[in-house]
Design a protein around this motif. Structure first.
Motif, PDB file in Angstrom:
ATOM      1  N   GLY A 130     -34.747  -1.988 -55.222  1.00  0.00           N
ATOM      2  CA  GLY A 130     -35.509  -2.685 -56.237  1.00  0.00           C
ATOM      3  C   GLY A 130     -34.627  -3.581 -57.087  1.00  0.00           C
ATOM      4  N   GLY A 131     -35.152  -4.765 -57.406  1.00  0.00           N
ATOM      5  CA  GLY A 131     -34.421  -5.703 -58.240  1.00  0.00           C
ATOM      6  C   GLY A 131     -33.386  -6.527 -57.515  1.00  0.00           C
ATOM      7  N   ASP A 139     -45.346  -4.004 -48.604  1.00  0.00           N
ATOM      8  CA  ASP A 139     -44.759  -2.808 -49.197  1.00  0.00           C
ATOM      9  C   ASP A 139     -45.378  -1.559 -48.569  1.00  0.00           C
ATOM     10  OD1 ASP A 139     -47.243  -2.415 -50.387  1.00  0.00           O
ATOM     11  OD2 ASP A 139     -46.587  -3.017 -52.393  1.00  0.00           O
ATOM     12  N   THR A 186     -37.964 -10.344 -54.131  1.00  0.00           N
ATOM     13  CA  THR A 186     -37.169  -9.371 -54.885  1.00  0.00           C
ATOM     14  C   THR A 186     -38.082  -8.190 -55.195  1.00  0.00           C
ATOM     15  OG1 THR A 186     -35.794 -11.104 -55.872  1.00  0.00           O
ATOM     16  CG2 THR A 186     -35.778  -8.948 -56.945  1.00  0.00           C
ATOM     17  N   ARG A 202     -39.809  -4.975 -56.653  1.00  0.00           N
ATOM     18  CA  ARG A 202     -39.744  -4.374 -57.986  1.00  0.00           C
ATOM     19  C   ARG A 202     -39.129  -2.985 -57.952  1.00  0.00           C
ATOM     20  NH1 ARG A 202     -45.590  -5.794 -60.874  1.00  0.00           N
ATOM     21  NH2 ARG A 202     -45.339  -8.085 -60.862  1.00  0.00           N
ATOM     22  N   ALA A 203     -39.368  -2.274 -56.863  1.00  0.00           N
ATOM     23  CA  ALA A 203     -38.881  -0.893 -56.775  1.00  0.00           C
ATOM     24  C   ALA A 203     -38.229  -0.652 -55.425  1.00  0.00           C
ATOM     25  CB  ALA A 203     -40.042   0.085 -56.975  1.00  0.00           C
TER      26      ALA A 203
END
Length: 219
Positions: free
Chosen positions: A150-151, A172, A193, A195-196
């Motif tokens: 994530g990120g 996802d 990118t 999120r998790a």
């Protein structure tokens, strides 16, 4: 006369002061050169190869081959070898075909191809760009999953046979589509990118009537 002497003295003092100031000024430091992004360089090599084919330019094709050869691959993929159209050896072969009977250029191509090792011996890329070759059947898709952080940017590219129509879909774990590149060309790219951290599914699809020998790239 005194005035002329004073003017000359002042000019000399100004010149000396300027020279001292120049000596005192710190030397400009060269800007730090950031290491090349391996994924971006691989995609750029594909674009240069496309240009070389359109223009019939052997020098551009040689540049594309050298660019791709310098991209660090994961150890297993670098050692495995393949016969896909998008590989350093395949691009060198195209450069030779475009060079025709230009013996000087053919020698340059052979020397570049036989140069030992890749251009990047060590870098911040870690183990290098992940690269695999996969046959994707006509009107079908090759599906696989990755664990992404994530990120952090996640980039996937697929380069099929020239003239094929390929797509990439990224989903996802819940099945939500995060990216789709379906522009009816042979080299789609997805960049997101997450999120998790977690598992993500990638579909590499072939909408053409013929099987495609496809190079799959990911960072």
């Amino acid at each position: 006369m005194k005035r002329k002497i004073l003017v000359a003295s002042a000019a000399m003092m100004l010149a000396q002061g300027g020279a001292m100031a120049q000596q005192a000024a710190p030397a400009a430091q060269p800007a730090a050169v950031k290491p090349a992004d391996p994924f971006a360089q691989a995609i750029a090599a594909r674009q240069v190869a496309d240009f070389a084919r359109r223009e019939g330019d052997p020098y551009a094709m040689l540049t594309a081959a050298r660019m791709l050869k310098q991209v660090p691959m994961s150890e297993g993929e670098a050692a495995a070898g393949d016969d896909a159209a998008f590989s350093p050896d395949a691009l060198f072969a195209e450069a030779k075909a475009l060079a025709r009977d230009d013996q000087a250029l053919l020698l340059q191509i052979r020397l570049s191809q036989s140069a030992s090792g890749r251009g990047v011996m060590a870098s911040a890329f870690g183990k290098g760009l992940v690269r695999r070759v996969q046959d994707v059947n006509p009107r079908n898709a090759y599906r696989f999953t990755v664990i992404a952080k994530g990120g952090e940017p996640l980039r996937i590219g697929a380069i099929g046979d020239i003239g094929t129509s390929m797509y990439i879909r990224l989903l996802d774990a819940s099945g939500k589509q995060l990216c789709l590149d379906d522009n009816a060309d042979y080299a789609p790219v997805c960049a997101v990118t997450p999120r998790a951290s977690g598992e993500y599914r990638i579909d590499i699809g072939n909408k053409s009537a013929a099987k495609s020998r496809t190079v799959i790239l990911s960072n």
